[in-house]
Design a protein around this motif. Structure first.
Motif, short mmCIF file in Angstrom:
data_model
loop_
_atom_site.label_atom_id
_atom_site.label_comp_id
_atom_site.label_asym_id
_atom_site.label_seq_id
_atom_site.Cartn_x
_atom_site.Cartn_y
_atom_site.Cartn_z
N GLU A 490 -26.49 -31.99 -18.59
CA GLU A 490 -27.47 -33.09 -18.72
C GLU A 490 -27.65 -33.52 -20.18
O GLU A 490 -28.22 -34.59 -20.43
N CYS A 493 -24.73 -36.11 -20.42
CA CYS A 493 -24.68 -37.13 -19.36
C CYS A 493 -25.98 -37.07 -18.57
O CYS A 493 -26.22 -36.09 -17.86
N ARG A 494 -26.80 -38.10 -18.68
CA ARG A 494 -28.12 -38.10 -18.04
C ARG A 494 -28.04 -38.17 -16.52
O ARG A 494 -29.04 -37.94 -15.83
N ASN A 495 -26.86 -38.46 -15.98
CA ASN A 495 -26.71 -38.52 -14.52
C ASN A 495 -26.93 -37.15 -13.87
O ASN A 495 -27.19 -37.05 -12.67
N PHE A 496 -26.81 -36.09 -14.65
CA PHE A 496 -26.99 -34.75 -14.10
C PHE A 496 -28.46 -34.35 -14.04
O PHE A 496 -28.79 -33.34 -13.41
N GLY A 497 -29.33 -35.10 -14.72
CA GLY A 497 -30.76 -34.77 -14.71
C GLY A 497 -31.35 -34.84 -16.11
O GLY A 497 -30.67 -35.14 -17.09
N VAL A 499 -33.32 -33.55 -19.62
CA VAL A 499 -33.21 -32.42 -20.53
C VAL A 499 -34.53 -31.65 -20.52
O VAL A 499 -35.60 -32.23 -20.68
N SER A 503 -32.03 -26.43 -19.83
CA SER A 503 -30.81 -26.54 -20.64
C SER A 503 -30.52 -25.22 -21.34
O SER A 503 -29.36 -24.82 -21.50
N THR A 575 -24.88 -27.01 -11.87
CA THR A 575 -24.81 -28.34 -12.48
C THR A 575 -26.15 -29.06 -12.42
O THR A 575 -26.59 -29.68 -13.40
N ASP A 576 -26.84 -28.98 -11.30
CA ASP A 576 -28.15 -29.62 -11.14
C ASP A 576 -29.21 -28.72 -11.78
O ASP A 576 -29.40 -27.58 -11.35
#
Length: 621
Positions: A490, A493-497, A499, A503, A575-576
């Protein structure tokens, strides 16, 4: 008033210059008081009269009688005490003491010569024992009943004598010809009491001493020069002894006066340069920003040092510990004798953010698994951070043998790795939930985990850290932070969620997997095809219930610890971010039963290689 500061400094230093020119060297006192050491005599002296002896004791002039007393000899610092029963002075070797306390066989790997004095007129005598360390496969048998063998080391037999040989302060095997042990290593080590020679069942660790009883011996010409004529011992250009007495010729006085005047002129020129740099730095926006931060946080527990104090504690930056992403780290020593690590922040990092991050973050913490910030220095462009010293360096050095070939024998066993993993988890839990404000580290990796003498892990290097309110879950971030291989998806790439503290959880999981599966993990090495991504490789073996075959696993208990670390790590690198456990949950999972753990879903990214630290020469601070 602020504008008067440089002029006050100029007046003070000018006064010192005048005193320097007008003062004459005083007569040496016959003795001096040195706190709890009592009355001291030549060849010892104190810092007030450094020319009056051959060994200068630091800390004697401190008002506290129990202040730490130290001596610097041939570049090494020794902590000085007095044996109350024998009144003998004891020199403590901290490096040797650490090896003895941790029962490491590195004690028996080198000759002890660190007390060789640099003065041609002085020798330091102390009792030693002579040992022979032999590879066990040689099957050497002691040649006589007066010779004992110790088997305290796993791969070596150690032979030593049990009687005094002569009056040269050497005990042991001088009566045995060296040719008998020609395939072995001969070493000498200091001992406290020669009468306590261990028998075959005793421990050499308790026999060898890091508190060394020292007897000084001064050459007869030098002793006569000092005691009878009140002079100083010197060597001429041909290396012959001569005695400088208090009475000097008129020609010598003229030379001294001229030298003093030249020195005074040089000091005044340096002062002019200092004043010029002072005003330049006052206008520097980075300097102003950091100074404003320090004024707003006047409650910081870390002490502020001057550049000259930092230079003195590091012996002019001679002992380099390593190189990190934000600067170089040197070993230093405080006036109380404690060792420290001094990080010199790189001048290339001009915005001052890393300095503020470290000072602000660590000053808010107090935890056994967080490195302690003892002080800092800010003078113009010079920025230093002073940390507690970690004798075992960074975790990275123990899982990548090419980083430090000398540590090949110090393998991390499963129990040690398990303890380190739990310690780091507790440190992160504290940063996320135990402080008044939430601290996100953003650079968890083996390089930034330091190990003390007992291998207790401490999280360090807060240069990328971010402080945020405890109630705030998602953090705004413009650019990715961290080291490739440990950065949560994340962050780039903000598509994963969003910050968040999750993290750090991802980085922790990758770090633990790296501890277990690094390609050069000493004896705990797992080989797998280079095109395989290690988390997938290990997940497939877990799913099929295959034996992971880690070389560090010696029994079922080891296998359960390794399996537990793997399962928890795979949960951490989901990943999520919402599927990753919080660090408080990670601690419970690590400390709980493996039967309560389930293998997570296969949800983590693919990569072409095992993540590794990007630093070729690291310090960990």
């Amino acid at each position: 008033m602020k504008n008067q500061e440089p002029f006050q400094a100029l007046f003070f230093l000018s006064t010192l210059v005048l005193l320097f020119i007008s003062s004459a060297k005083g007569k040496c006192p016959p003795s001096f008081l040195c706190g709890n050491l009592g009355t001291m005599y030549f060849p010892y002296t104190d810092t007030k009269h450094p020319h009056c002896g051959l060994l200068v004791i630091h800390g004697c002039v401190d008002r506290d009688p129990d202040a730490v007393k130290t001596i610097k000899n041939k570049g090494e610092w020794f902590y000085i005490t007095r044996d109350s029963s024998t009144q003998t002075l004891l020199f403590r070797d901290d490096d040797l003491r650490t090896l003895l306390l941790t029962r490491r066989c590195g004690v028996f790997s080198k000759n002890y010569t660190s007390l060789d004095t640099s003065s041609p007129f002085l020798s330091l005598q102390f009792t030693t024992v002579t040992l022979f360390t032999c590879n066990r496969t040689l099957n050497i048998t002691p040649p006589s009943s007066a010779f004992s063998k110790s088997t305290i080391c796993p791969n070596e037999d150690i032979f030593y004598g049990t009687s005094k040989v002569d009056e040269s302060f050497s005990y042991g095997s001088e009566d045995i010809p060296d040719s008998y042990f020609e395939l072995c290593s001969k070493i000498r080590l200091p001992i406290r009491d020669a009468e306590l020679v261990p028998n075959s069942n005793g421990s050499l660790f308790d026999y060898v001493s890091a508190d060394i009883p020292v007897r000084t011996e001064v050459s007869n010409p030098c002793s006569s020069c000092y005691r009878l004529r009140g002079g100083q011992c010197q060597l001429d250009s041909q290396g012959k002894f001569f005695c400088i007495q208090e009475k000097t010729s008129r020609k010598v006085k003229i030379v001294v006066a001229a030298t003093s005047a030249a020195g005074a002129l040089g000091i005044l020129m340096v002062l002019a340069c200092i004043l010029r740099r002072y005003y330049c730095h006052k206008k520097n926006p980075t300097y102003i920003m950091i100074e404003n931060f320090l004024k707003q946080h006047g409650h910081l527990s870390a002490k502020r040092y001057s550049y000259l104090e930092v230079k003195k504690m590091t012996n002019s930056f001679k002992n380099k510990l390593g190189q990190g992403g934000f600067g170089t780290v040197y070993k230093g020593r405080l006036q109380n004798g404690s060792f420290v690590a001094v990080k010199v922040l790189s001048k290339l990092k001009g915005d001052g953010e890393e300095f503020i991050n470290e000072v602000a973050s660590i000053s808010m913490t107090s935890h056994v698994n967080i490195v302690s910030l003892l002080g800092f220095c800010l003078e113009g462009s010079k920025r230093f951070l002073i940390y507690e010293y970690m004798p075992n360096g960074s975790l990275e050095k123990f899982i990548y043998e090419e980083k430090d070939p000398s540590r090949l024998k110090l393998t991390l066993h499963c129990t040690t790795m398990y303890s380190i993993a739990i310690g780091v988890a507790r440190g992160l839990e504290y940063l996320h939930k135990g402080c008044n404000t939430k601290i996100l580290h953003f650079d968890i990796k083996p390089h930034n985990i330091l190990l003390d003498e007992l291998f207790c892990p401490k999280i360090s290097d807060f240069g990328l850290a971010k402080i945020c309110p405890r109630e705030k879950s998602i953090v705004s971030m413009m650019v990715a932070r961290g080291t490739i291989g440990y950065i949560a998806p994340e962050l780039f790439c903000r598509n994963f969620g969003g910050v968040s503290h999750k993290s750090d959880v991802y980085s922790y999981g990758m770090m633990v997997l790296e501890m277990l599966g690094a390609r050069e993990n000493n004896n705990c090495r797992v080989d797998f095809p280079s095109e395989d991504y290690f988390p997938h490789w290990i997940y497939n073996h877990l799913e099929s219930n295959e034996d992971l075959q880690f070389r560090c696993t010696k029994n079922q208990n080891d296998e359960e610890m390794v399996r537990k670390m793997i399962i928890v790590s795979l949960w951490c690198i989901q990943t999520d971010p919402s599927n990753r456990p919080a660090m408080s949950k990670v601690v419970k999972m690590m400390e709980g039963s493996i039967r309560s753990l389930q293998i997570p879903p296969k949800s983590f990214l693919f990569s072409s290689s095992v993540p590794q630290s990007q630093s070729s020469d690291s310090s960990g601070y």
